[in-house]
Design a protein around this motif. Structure first.
Motif, mmCIF file in Angstrom:
data_model
loop_
_atom_site.group_PDB
_atom_site.id
_atom_site.type_symbol
_atom_site.label_atom_id
_atom_site.label_comp_id
_atom_site.label_asym_id
_atom_site.label_seq_id
_atom_site.Cartn_x
_atom_site.Cartn_y
_atom_site.Cartn_z
ATOM 1 N N LEU A 38 44.463 32.984 35.776
ATOM 2 C CA LEU A 38 43.161 33.421 35.282
ATOM 3 C C LEU A 38 43.375 34.110 33.952
ATOM 4 O O LEU A 38 44.207 35.018 33.847
ATOM 5 C CB LEU A 38 42.526 34.423 36.267
ATOM 6 C CG LEU A 38 41.411 33.854 37.151
ATOM 7 C CD1 LEU A 38 41.950 32.732 37.992
ATOM 8 C CD2 LEU A 38 40.790 34.930 38.005
ATOM 9 N N ILE A 39 42.639 33.669 32.935
ATOM 10 C CA ILE A 39 42.764 34.298 31.616
ATOM 11 C C ILE A 39 41.419 34.885 31.224
ATOM 12 O O ILE A 39 40.440 34.171 31.003
ATOM 13 C CB ILE A 39 43.262 33.283 30.565
ATOM 14 C CG1 ILE A 39 44.673 32.822 30.964
ATOM 15 C CG2 ILE A 39 43.266 33.920 29.172
ATOM 16 C CD1 ILE A 39 45.297 31.823 30.026
ATOM 17 N N GLY A 40 41.357 36.194 31.179
ATOM 18 C CA GLY A 40 40.137 36.901 30.802
ATOM 19 C C GLY A 40 40.040 36.991 29.293
ATOM 20 O O GLY A 40 41.027 37.263 28.607
ATOM 21 N N VAL A 41 38.841 36.703 28.778
ATOM 22 C CA VAL A 41 38.595 36.856 27.344
ATOM 23 C C VAL A 41 38.152 38.295 27.107
ATOM 24 O O VAL A 41 37.121 38.737 27.644
ATOM 25 C CB VAL A 41 37.511 35.867 26.856
ATOM 26 C CG1 VAL A 41 37.250 36.060 25.359
ATOM 27 C CG2 VAL A 41 37.929 34.424 27.139
ATOM 28 N N LEU A 42 38.957 39.007 26.342
ATOM 29 C CA LEU A 42 38.646 40.415 26.079
ATOM 30 C C LEU A 42 37.711 40.534 24.894
ATOM 31 O O LEU A 42 37.748 39.704 24.018
ATOM 32 C CB LEU A 42 39.939 41.192 25.801
ATOM 33 C CG LEU A 42 40.842 41.338 27.038
ATOM 34 C CD1 LEU A 42 42.156 42.035 26.655
ATOM 35 C CD2 LEU A 42 40.124 42.100 28.151
ATOM 36 N N ARG A 43 36.864 41.580 24.943
ATOM 37 C CA ARG A 43 36.940 42.596 25.957
ATOM 38 C C ARG A 43 35.905 42.458 27.066
ATOM 39 O O ARG A 43 35.985 43.102 28.092
ATOM 40 C CB ARG A 43 36.798 43.981 25.280
ATOM 41 C CG ARG A 43 38.021 44.292 24.373
ATOM 42 C CD ARG A 43 37.880 45.651 23.675
ATOM 43 N NE ARG A 43 36.925 45.568 22.590
ATOM 44 C CZ ARG A 43 37.244 45.161 21.347
ATOM 45 N NH1 ARG A 43 38.453 44.786 21.034
ATOM 46 N NH2 ARG A 43 36.333 45.134 20.408
ATOM 47 N N GLY A 44 34.890 41.609 26.842
ATOM 48 C CA GLY A 44 33.728 41.593 27.737
ATOM 49 C C GLY A 44 33.982 41.218 29.183
ATOM 50 O O GLY A 44 33.187 41.544 30.058
ATOM 51 N N SER A 45 35.118 40.533 29.457
ATOM 52 C CA SER A 45 35.313 40.001 30.809
ATOM 53 C C SER A 45 35.996 40.967 31.768
ATOM 54 O O SER A 45 36.204 40.635 32.931
ATOM 55 C CB SER A 45 36.169 38.727 30.744
ATOM 56 O OG SER A 45 37.499 39.064 30.395
ATOM 57 N N PHE A 46 36.367 42.167 31.295
ATOM 58 C CA PHE A 46 37.298 42.965 32.104
ATOM 59 C C PHE A 46 36.740 43.382 33.462
ATOM 60 O O PHE A 46 37.477 43.395 34.450
ATOM 61 C CB PHE A 46 37.854 44.170 31.312
ATOM 62 C CG PHE A 46 36.914 45.342 31.136
ATOM 63 C CD1 PHE A 46 35.800 45.252 30.318
ATOM 64 C CD2 PHE A 46 37.162 46.541 31.785
ATOM 65 C CE1 PHE A 46 34.937 46.346 30.138
ATOM 66 C CE2 PHE A 46 36.309 47.636 31.621
ATOM 67 C CZ PHE A 46 35.197 47.536 30.796
ATOM 68 N N ILE A 47 35.463 43.678 33.545
ATOM 69 C CA ILE A 47 34.915 44.110 34.844
ATOM 70 C C ILE A 47 34.694 42.897 35.751
ATOM 71 O O ILE A 47 35.037 42.915 36.934
ATOM 72 C CB ILE A 47 33.611 44.913 34.648
ATOM 73 C CG1 ILE A 47 33.928 46.213 33.892
ATOM 74 C CG2 ILE A 47 32.931 45.192 35.988
ATOM 75 C CD1 ILE A 47 32.726 47.097 33.635
ATOM 76 N N PHE A 48 34.128 41.834 35.183
ATOM 77 C CA PHE A 48 33.884 40.610 35.939
ATOM 78 C C PHE A 48 35.193 40.075 36.511
ATOM 79 O O PHE A 48 35.288 39.743 37.703
ATOM 80 C CB PHE A 48 33.224 39.585 35.005
ATOM 81 C CG PHE A 48 32.898 38.259 35.624
ATOM 82 C CD1 PHE A 48 32.407 38.151 36.924
ATOM 83 C CD2 PHE A 48 33.056 37.094 34.866
ATOM 84 C CE1 PHE A 48 32.098 36.902 37.472
ATOM 85 C CE2 PHE A 48 32.735 35.853 35.407
ATOM 86 C CZ PHE A 48 32.269 35.754 36.706
ATOM 87 N N LEU A 49 36.240 40.030 35.671
ATOM 88 C CA LEU A 49 37.517 39.507 36.131
ATOM 89 C C LEU A 49 38.097 40.381 37.250
ATOM 90 O O LEU A 49 38.641 39.871 38.235
ATOM 91 C CB LEU A 49 38.505 39.380 34.969
ATOM 92 C CG LEU A 49 39.810 38.705 35.381
ATOM 93 C CD1 LEU A 49 40.136 37.539 34.470
ATOM 94 C CD2 LEU A 49 40.958 39.685 35.409
ATOM 95 N N ALA A 50 37.952 41.679 37.111
ATOM 96 C CA ALA A 50 38.469 42.598 38.140
ATOM 97 C C ALA A 50 37.780 42.357 39.482
ATOM 98 O O ALA A 50 38.414 42.395 40.544
ATOM 99 C CB ALA A 50 38.280 44.044 37.693
ATOM 100 N N ASP A 51 36.477 42.095 39.434
ATOM 101 C CA ASP A 51 35.755 41.808 40.682
ATOM 102 C C ASP A 51 36.098 40.421 41.221
ATOM 103 O O ASP A 51 36.262 40.232 42.428
ATOM 104 C CB ASP A 51 34.242 41.939 40.462
ATOM 105 C CG ASP A 51 33.797 43.402 40.423
ATOM 106 O OD1 ASP A 51 34.610 44.287 40.789
ATOM 107 O OD2 ASP A 51 32.646 43.654 40.023
#
Ligand code: IMP
Ligand code: MG
Length: 180
Positions: A38-51
Protein backbone atom coordinates in the motif's frame (compact mmCIF):
# COMPACT_ATOMS: atom_id res chain seq x y z
CA UNK A 1 -5.48 32.10 2.42
CA UNK A 2 -8.83 33.44 1.18
CA UNK A 3 -11.52 34.38 3.72
CA UNK A 4 -13.54 31.24 4.29
CA UNK A 5 -15.59 29.32 6.77
CA UNK A 6 -16.07 25.65 7.48
CA UNK A 7 -19.61 24.60 6.81
CA UNK A 8 -21.86 21.71 7.64
CA UNK A 9 -20.64 18.16 8.12
CA UNK A 10 -20.68 16.32 4.80
CA UNK A 11 -19.69 12.93 6.28
CA UNK A 12 -19.55 12.32 10.02
CA UNK A 13 -16.77 10.31 11.64
CA UNK A 14 -19.27 7.45 12.11
CA UNK A 15 -20.30 7.54 8.45
CA UNK A 16 -16.66 7.45 7.37
CA UNK A 17 -15.92 4.54 9.68
CA UNK A 18 -18.85 2.52 8.32
CA UNK A 19 -17.91 3.27 4.71
CA UNK A 20 -14.25 2.34 5.25
CA UNK A 21 -15.34 -0.97 6.76
CA UNK A 22 -17.64 -1.74 3.80
CA UNK A 23 -14.98 -0.66 1.29
CA UNK A 24 -12.36 -2.93 2.82
CA UNK A 25 -14.85 -5.76 2.88
CA UNK A 26 -15.21 -5.31 -0.91
CA UNK A 27 -11.46 -4.90 -1.48
CA UNK A 28 -10.18 -7.75 0.66
CA UNK A 29 -10.51 -10.59 -1.87
CA UNK A 30 -8.66 -8.55 -4.50
CA UNK A 31 -5.86 -7.87 -1.99
CA UNK A 32 -4.72 -11.43 -1.30
CA UNK A 33 -1.32 -11.00 -3.05
CA UNK A 34 1.71 -11.98 -0.96
CA UNK A 35 3.41 -9.03 -2.61
CA UNK A 36 0.87 -6.33 -1.80
CA UNK A 37 2.25 -2.86 -1.05
CA UNK A 38 0.00 0.00 0.00
CA UNK A 39 1.45 3.35 -1.01
CA UNK A 40 -0.14 6.40 0.59
CA UNK A 41 0.09 9.70 -1.26
CA UNK A 42 1.19 12.29 1.26
CA UNK A 43 0.04 14.19 2.92
CA UNK A 44 -3.74 13.87 2.51
CA UNK A 45 -3.97 10.08 2.75
CA UNK A 46 -2.43 9.57 6.18
CA UNK A 47 -5.63 9.15 8.19
CA UNK A 48 -7.50 7.17 5.53
CA UNK A 49 -4.54 4.82 5.07
CA UNK A 50 -4.22 4.31 8.83
CA UNK A 51 -7.88 3.29 9.03
CA UNK A 52 -7.70 1.16 5.87
CA UNK A 53 -4.77 -0.96 7.02
CA UNK A 54 -6.29 -1.73 10.42
CA UNK A 55 -9.52 -2.78 8.72
CA UNK A 56 -7.51 -4.89 6.22
CA UNK A 57 -5.85 -6.60 9.20
CA UNK A 58 -9.29 -7.63 10.43
CA UNK A 59 -9.88 -9.16 6.97
CA UNK A 60 -6.55 -11.02 7.28
CA UNK A 61 -4.78 -8.87 4.67
CA UNK A 62 -1.20 -7.94 5.64
CA UNK A 63 0.40 -5.53 3.15
CA UNK A 64 3.69 -3.72 3.35
CA UNK A 65 3.22 0.03 3.64
CA UNK A 66 5.08 2.97 2.16
CA UNK A 67 4.42 6.58 1.23
CA UNK A 68 5.32 9.02 -1.51
CA UNK A 69 4.90 12.78 -1.49
CA UNK A 70 3.39 14.17 -4.68
CA UNK A 71 2.78 17.85 -5.24
CA UNK A 72 0.47 19.52 -7.70
CA UNK A 73 -1.39 22.11 -5.70
CA UNK A 74 0.20 25.37 -4.71
CA UNK A 75 -1.10 26.63 -1.39
CA UNK A 76 -4.70 27.18 -2.45
CA UNK A 77 -7.52 25.18 -3.95
CA UNK A 78 -6.45 25.04 -7.59
CA UNK A 79 -4.09 22.48 -9.05
CA UNK A 80 -1.04 23.90 -10.82
CA UNK A 81 -1.49 21.27 -13.53
CA UNK A 82 1.77 19.39 -13.23
CA UNK A 83 2.55 16.73 -10.67
CA UNK A 84 6.02 16.19 -9.30
CA UNK A 85 7.57 13.66 -6.94
CA UNK A 86 8.65 15.60 -3.87
CA UNK A 87 9.66 12.40 -2.06
CA UNK A 88 9.70 9.01 -3.74
CA UNK A 89 8.82 5.61 -2.29
CA UNK A 90 11.56 4.19 -0.10
CA UNK A 91 11.08 0.49 -0.81
CA UNK A 92 11.63 -1.66 -3.87
CA UNK A 93 8.34 -1.84 -5.76
CA UNK A 94 9.53 -3.88 -8.76
CA UNK A 95 7.40 -7.01 -9.06
CA UNK A 96 4.93 -5.99 -6.35
CA UNK A 97 1.18 -5.49 -6.49
CA UNK A 98 0.65 -1.87 -5.52
CA UNK A 99 -2.47 -0.24 -4.16
CA UNK A 100 -2.09 3.55 -4.25
CA UNK A 101 -4.16 5.32 -1.61
CA UNK A 102 -5.15 8.98 -1.86
CA UNK A 103 -7.59 11.22 -0.05
CA UNK A 104 -9.46 12.57 -3.06
CA UNK A 105 -9.63 12.15 -6.82
CA UNK A 106 -10.17 15.56 -8.35
CA UNK A 107 -8.68 16.43 -11.78
CA UNK A 108 -7.25 12.91 -11.87
CA UNK A 109 -3.70 14.13 -12.50
CA UNK A 110 -2.19 12.93 -9.21
CA UNK A 111 -3.41 9.32 -9.32
CA UNK A 112 -2.84 9.04 -13.04
CA UNK A 113 0.74 10.26 -12.52
CA UNK A 114 1.25 7.94 -9.52
CA UNK A 115 0.08 4.96 -11.53
CA UNK A 116 2.48 5.66 -14.42
CA UNK A 117 5.34 6.38 -12.05
CA UNK A 118 4.92 3.09 -10.14
CA UNK A 119 4.57 1.07 -13.35
CA UNK A 120 7.79 2.71 -14.56
CA UNK A 121 9.45 1.56 -11.31
CA UNK A 122 8.48 -1.98 -12.28
CA UNK A 123 5.37 -2.66 -10.19
CA UNK A 124 3.61 -5.79 -11.47
CA UNK A 125 0.14 -4.30 -11.00
CA UNK A 126 -1.04 -0.88 -9.82
CA UNK A 127 -4.51 -0.28 -8.48
CA UNK A 128 -5.84 2.91 -6.94
CA UNK A 129 -8.13 3.80 -4.06
CA UNK A 130 -9.50 7.23 -3.14
CA UNK A 131 -11.72 8.03 -0.19
CA UNK A 132 -13.51 10.76 -2.17
CA UNK A 133 -14.16 11.23 -5.87
CA UNK A 134 -15.26 14.46 -7.61
CA UNK A 135 -15.96 13.17 -11.15
CA UNK A 136 -17.22 16.59 -12.32
CA UNK A 137 -13.70 18.00 -11.93
CA UNK A 138 -11.83 15.48 -14.03
CA UNK A 139 -9.39 16.96 -16.58
CA UNK A 140 -7.68 13.68 -17.51
CA UNK A 141 -9.72 10.50 -17.96
CA UNK A 142 -9.19 8.45 -14.82
CA UNK A 143 -11.22 6.06 -12.71
CA UNK A 144 -10.06 4.68 -9.36
CA UNK A 145 -10.52 0.97 -8.66
CA UNK A 146 -12.00 1.72 -5.24
CA UNK A 147 -13.85 4.85 -4.10
CA UNK A 148 -15.33 5.64 -0.69
CA UNK A 149 -17.77 8.44 -1.53
CA UNK A 150 -18.59 10.25 -4.77
CA UNK A 151 -19.24 13.94 -4.13
CA UNK A 152 -20.23 17.11 -5.98
CA UNK A 153 -17.80 19.83 -6.93
CA UNK A 154 -17.24 21.26 -3.44
CA UNK A 155 -13.96 21.94 -1.67
CA UNK A 156 -13.80 19.74 1.42
CA UNK A 157 -11.52 19.41 4.44
CA UNK A 158 -11.01 17.05 7.36
CA UNK A 159 -9.99 13.41 7.79
CA UNK A 160 -6.59 14.24 6.29
CA UNK A 161 -7.74 16.77 3.69
CA UNK A 162 -6.48 20.33 4.07
CA UNK A 163 -7.05 23.86 3.00
CA UNK A 164 -3.64 25.56 2.95
CA UNK A 165 -2.28 23.02 5.44
CA UNK A 166 -5.16 23.40 7.90
CA UNK A 167 -8.02 21.21 9.12
CA UNK A 168 -6.41 17.83 8.46
CA UNK A 169 -7.07 16.85 12.08
CA UNK A 170 -10.86 17.36 11.84
CA UNK A 171 -12.37 13.88 12.43
CA UNK A 172 -15.23 14.39 9.95
CA UNK A 173 -15.40 15.79 6.40
CA UNK A 174 -16.82 19.29 5.96
CA UNK A 175 -17.34 21.72 3.07
CA UNK A 176 -15.45 25.01 2.86
CA UNK A 177 -17.25 28.16 1.74
CA UNK A 178 -15.21 31.06 0.41
CA UNK A 179 -16.32 34.64 0.98
CA UNK A 180 -16.85 36.86 -2.07
P1 IMP B 1 -5.96 15.83 -8.57
O1 IMP B 1 -4.54 15.62 -9.02
O2 IMP B 1 -6.53 17.11 -9.15
O3 IMP B 1 -6.86 14.65 -8.75
O4 IMP B 1 -5.90 16.24 -7.07
C1 IMP B 1 -5.67 15.39 -6.06
C2 IMP B 1 -5.16 16.20 -4.87
O5 IMP B 1 -5.75 17.51 -4.83
C3 IMP B 1 -5.60 15.52 -3.61
O6 IMP B 1 -4.63 14.59 -3.20
C4 IMP B 1 -5.74 16.68 -2.66
O7 IMP B 1 -4.51 16.95 -2.01
C5 IMP B 1 -6.10 17.89 -3.52
N1 IMP B 1 -7.55 18.19 -3.47
C6 IMP B 1 -8.43 18.11 -4.48
N2 IMP B 1 -9.67 18.45 -4.10
C7 IMP B 1 -9.58 18.75 -2.79
C8 IMP B 1 -10.54 19.18 -1.80
O8 IMP B 1 -11.77 19.33 -2.03
N3 IMP B 1 -10.05 19.40 -0.56
C9 IMP B 1 -8.73 19.24 -0.23
N4 IMP B 1 -7.81 18.84 -1.11
C10 IMP B 1 -8.22 18.60 -2.39
MG1 MG C 1 -3.80 18.75 -0.40
Amino acid sequence: MKAHHIEEVLFSADQIEARVRALVHDMAEGCRSENLVLIGVLRGSFIFLADLVRELYRQDVHPRIDFMTLESYGSGTESSGTVRVAKDVGMEVAGTDVLVVDDILDTGRTLSFARQHLLALGARTVRTCALLDKPARRSVPFQADYVGFTIEDRFVVGYGLDYDGRYREVPHIACVTFAG
